[in-house]
Design a protein around this motif. Structure first.
Motif, PDB file in Angstrom:
ATOM      1  N   MET A   1       0.840  -1.195   0.000  1.00  0.00           N
ATOM      2  CA  MET A   1       0.000   0.000   0.000  1.00  0.00           C
ATOM      3  C   MET A   1       0.878   1.248   0.000  1.00  0.00           C
ATOM      4  N   ILE A   2       0.496   2.238  -0.800  1.00  0.00           N
ATOM      5  CA  ILE A   2       1.228   3.500  -0.876  1.00  0.00           C
ATOM      6  C   ILE A   2       0.417   4.584  -0.179  1.00  0.00           C
ATOM      7  N   VAL A   3       1.083   5.363   0.668  1.00  0.00           N
ATOM      8  CA  VAL A   3       0.463   6.497   1.343  1.00  0.00           C
ATOM      9  C   VAL A   3       1.217   7.757   0.938  1.00  0.00           C
ATOM     10  N   GLY A   4       0.479   8.759   0.449  1.00  0.00           N
ATOM     11  CA  GLY A   4       1.095  10.008   0.033  1.00  0.00           C
ATOM     12  C   GLY A   4       1.100  11.029   1.148  1.00  0.00           C
ATOM     13  N   PHE A   5       2.083  11.916   1.105  1.00  0.00           N
ATOM     14  CA  PHE A   5       2.179  13.025   2.051  1.00  0.00           C
ATOM     15  C   PHE A   5       2.755  14.220   1.315  1.00  0.00           C
ATOM     16  N   GLN A   6       2.583  15.401   1.867  1.00  0.00           N
ATOM     17  CA  GLN A   6       3.144  16.600   1.253  1.00  0.00           C
ATOM     18  C   GLN A   6       4.529  16.854   1.825  1.00  0.00           C
ATOM     19  N   GLY A   7       5.510  16.982   0.925  1.00  0.00           N
ATOM     20  CA  GLY A   7       6.855  17.308   1.370  1.00  0.00           C
ATOM     21  C   GLY A   7       7.894  16.325   0.874  1.00  0.00           C
ATOM     22  N   GLU A   8       9.125  16.613   1.267  1.00  0.00           N
ATOM     23  CA  GLU A   8      10.259  15.762   0.941  1.00  0.00           C
ATOM     24  C   GLU A   8      10.375  14.642   1.975  1.00  0.00           C
ATOM     25  N   PRO A   9      11.089  13.558   1.638  1.00  0.00           N
ATOM     26  CA  PRO A   9      11.358  12.532   2.653  1.00  0.00           C
ATOM     27  C   PRO A   9      11.992  13.149   3.901  1.00  0.00           C
ATOM     28  N   GLY A  10      11.507  12.738   5.052  1.00  0.00           N
ATOM     29  CA  GLY A  10      11.990  13.300   6.311  1.00  0.00           C
ATOM     30  C   GLY A  10      11.084  14.364   6.878  1.00  0.00           C
ATOM     31  N   ALA A  11      10.027  14.736   6.153  1.00  0.00           N
ATOM     32  CA  ALA A  11       9.094  15.756   6.630  1.00  0.00           C
ATOM     33  C   ALA A  11       8.266  15.224   7.798  1.00  0.00           C
ATOM     34  N   PHE A  12       7.724  16.147   8.595  1.00  0.00           N
ATOM     35  CA  PHE A  12       6.851  15.743   9.694  1.00  0.00           C
ATOM     36  C   PHE A  12       5.662  14.935   9.177  1.00  0.00           C
ATOM     37  N   SER A  13       5.156  15.302   7.998  1.00  0.00           N
ATOM     38  CA  SER A  13       4.022  14.570   7.437  1.00  0.00           C
ATOM     39  C   SER A  13       4.375  13.113   7.163  1.00  0.00           C
ATOM     40  N   GLU A  14       5.606  12.864   6.734  1.00  0.00           N
ATOM     41  CA  GLU A  14       6.022  11.482   6.516  1.00  0.00           C
ATOM     42  C   GLU A  14       6.103  10.740   7.852  1.00  0.00           C
ATOM     43  N   GLU A  15       6.613  11.402   8.888  1.00  0.00           N
ATOM     44  CA  GLU A  15       6.668  10.772  10.205  1.00  0.00           C
ATOM     45  C   GLU A  15       5.264  10.382  10.671  1.00  0.00           C
ATOM     46  N   ALA A  16       4.292  11.296  10.493  1.00  0.00           N
ATOM     47  CA  ALA A  16       2.922  11.021  10.921  1.00  0.00           C
ATOM     48  C   ALA A  16       2.311   9.890  10.105  1.00  0.00           C
ATOM     49  N   ALA A  17       2.566   9.891   8.789  1.00  0.00           N
ATOM     50  CA  ALA A  17       2.032   8.840   7.926  1.00  0.00           C
ATOM     51  C   ALA A  17       2.605   7.479   8.307  1.00  0.00           C
ATOM     52  N   ILE A 146      14.601  25.390   9.428  1.00  0.00           N
ATOM     53  CA  ILE A 146      13.831  24.859  10.550  1.00  0.00           C
ATOM     54  C   ILE A 146      13.081  23.621  10.058  1.00  0.00           C
ATOM     55  N   GLY A 147      13.243  22.513  10.774  1.00  0.00           N
ATOM     56  CA  GLY A 147      12.595  21.280  10.350  1.00  0.00           C
ATOM     57  C   GLY A 147      12.785  20.167  11.363  1.00  0.00           C
ATOM     58  N   PRO A 148      12.415  18.931  10.996  1.00  0.00           N
ATOM     59  CA  PRO A 148      12.546  17.792  11.919  1.00  0.00           C
ATOM     60  C   PRO A 148      14.011  17.444  12.171  1.00  0.00           C
ATOM     61  N   ALA A 149      14.311  17.053  13.401  1.00  0.00           N
ATOM     62  CA  ALA A 149      15.682  16.637  13.722  1.00  0.00           C
ATOM     63  C   ALA A 149      16.125  15.470  12.850  1.00  0.00           C
ATOM     64  N   ALA A 150      15.188  14.576  12.516  1.00  0.00           N
ATOM     65  CA  ALA A 150      15.544  13.408  11.698  1.00  0.00           C
ATOM     66  C   ALA A 150      16.039  13.809  10.320  1.00  0.00           C
ATOM     67  N   SER A 151      15.584  14.948   9.816  1.00  0.00           N
ATOM     68  CA  SER A 151      16.027  15.371   8.491  1.00  0.00           C
ATOM     69  C   SER A 151      17.486  15.817   8.496  1.00  0.00           C
ATOM     70  N   ALA A 152      18.003  16.229   9.656  1.00  0.00           N
ATOM     71  CA  ALA A 152      19.427  16.572   9.744  1.00  0.00           C
ATOM     72  C   ALA A 152      20.268  15.327   9.483  1.00  0.00           C
ATOM     73  N   ALA A 153      19.898  14.214  10.111  1.00  0.00           N
ATOM     74  CA  ALA A 153      20.623  12.961   9.886  1.00  0.00           C
ATOM     75  C   ALA A 153      20.448  12.466   8.456  1.00  0.00           C
ATOM     76  N   ARG A 154      19.236  12.608   7.908  1.00  0.00           N
ATOM     77  CA  ARG A 154      18.956  12.117   6.561  1.00  0.00           C
ATOM     78  C   ARG A 154      19.782  12.851   5.507  1.00  0.00           C
ATOM     79  N   TYR A 155      19.948  14.171   5.667  1.00  0.00           N
ATOM     80  CA  TYR A 155      20.599  14.969   4.631  1.00  0.00           C
ATOM     81  C   TYR A 155      22.002  15.447   5.001  1.00  0.00           C
TER      82      TYR A 155
END
Length: 263
Positions: A1-17, A146-155
């Motif tokens: 199953m695919i779930v869409g979210f708005q934003g780049e990988p690592g966005a808060f929306s991806e975390e919530a999804a 300004i963004g999620p802490a996880a995106s610092a590690a990702r990028y």
């Protein structure tokens, strides 16, 4: 199953999804419009759309898009805690930051911190994780995001300041949406859109119908009605355990009433 979210990988929306659909594959979209279009056309079966932030308030564009895409229904919801982090490139120093970039809602959540950063240019961009990716790729030590802490590690970014939002209790609520979908968990909640006669007492009458049925009104959002200046679409979120009761209330409220989801 695919779930869409708005934003780049690592966005808060991806975390919530990912929290709501842990076994699904995630797919990012550049805007709310492209996300809801992907659900509406059947490109993806589910999407996650932010509808309210505990600091910023309702996400008005989400309600507008749900109204203009009648085949898309709300089928579930989730709440995700938001901790905003200031991220720069490795070696950057907080005192030497001259430009901060992020999504407008994220910037709004961090007004006090941004006000404390004197001589800093604040730039709104499409999304939080995308801002982190962009500043890391640019390699400029005077820029931060300004963004999620996880995106610092990702990028490959460096955290310059943690928890920079105005309030520690910062949450975003998301609607899970599907084309002509049915509720996933049956939480006993309904979202209605209705347009009332432009006359005294019409809103009072509509709210009285909800009260008479003992429906708890969780939220009420007013948005401009296209083509009718200074008239409004009202969006009501109700606690309602029975979908048949919702349909009865819709009939009583009036003809210009639409069910956006019961779940």
């Amino acid at each position: 199953m695919i779930v869409g979210f708005q934003g780049e990988p690592g966005a808060f929306s991806e975390e919530a999804a990912d929290a709501l659909f842990p076994d699904a594959q995630m797919r990012g979209y550049p805007s709310f419009e492209t996300l809801i279009d992907a659900v509406d056309t059947g490109e993806i079966p589910l999407g996650l759309l932010p509808c309210e932030n505990s600091i910023h308030g309702p996400v008005a564009r989400a309600y507008d898009l749900l109204y203009t895409h009648p085949r898309v229904r709300i089928v579930d919801e989730t709440t995700h805690r938001i901790v905003q982090t200031l991220i720069g490139i490795p070696g950057a120093q907080l005192t030497k930051i001259r430009q901060i970039e992020s999504h407008p809602v994220a910037l709004e959540q961090c007004r006090h911190f941004l006000a404390s950063m004197h001589s800093v240019n604040v730039v709104p961009v499409a999304d939080t994780a995308g801002a982190v990716r962009e500043i890391v790729g640019a390699g400029d030590p005077s820029r931060a995001a300004i963004g999620p802490a996880a995106s610092a590690a990702r990028y490959g970014g460096a955290i310059l300041a943690e928890a920079v939002q105005d309030e520690a209790e910062n949450y975003t609520r998301f609607f899970a949406i599907a084309r002509d979908g049915e509720s996933r968990r049956r939480l006993g909640r309904a979202v209605l859109a209705f347009v009332l006669p432009h006359q005294p007492g019409s809103l009072h009458t509509a709210l009285g119908i909800f009260a008479a049925r003992e429906f708890n009104l969780r939220a009420l959002v007013a948005r401009p009605l296209p083509g009718r200046p200074f008239e409004y679409i009202f969006y009501a979120e109700l606690d309602c355990p029975d979908v048949a009761q919702v349909q009865s209330v819709m009939h009583e409220v009036g003809a210009e009433t639409r069910l956006l989801g019961w779940y």
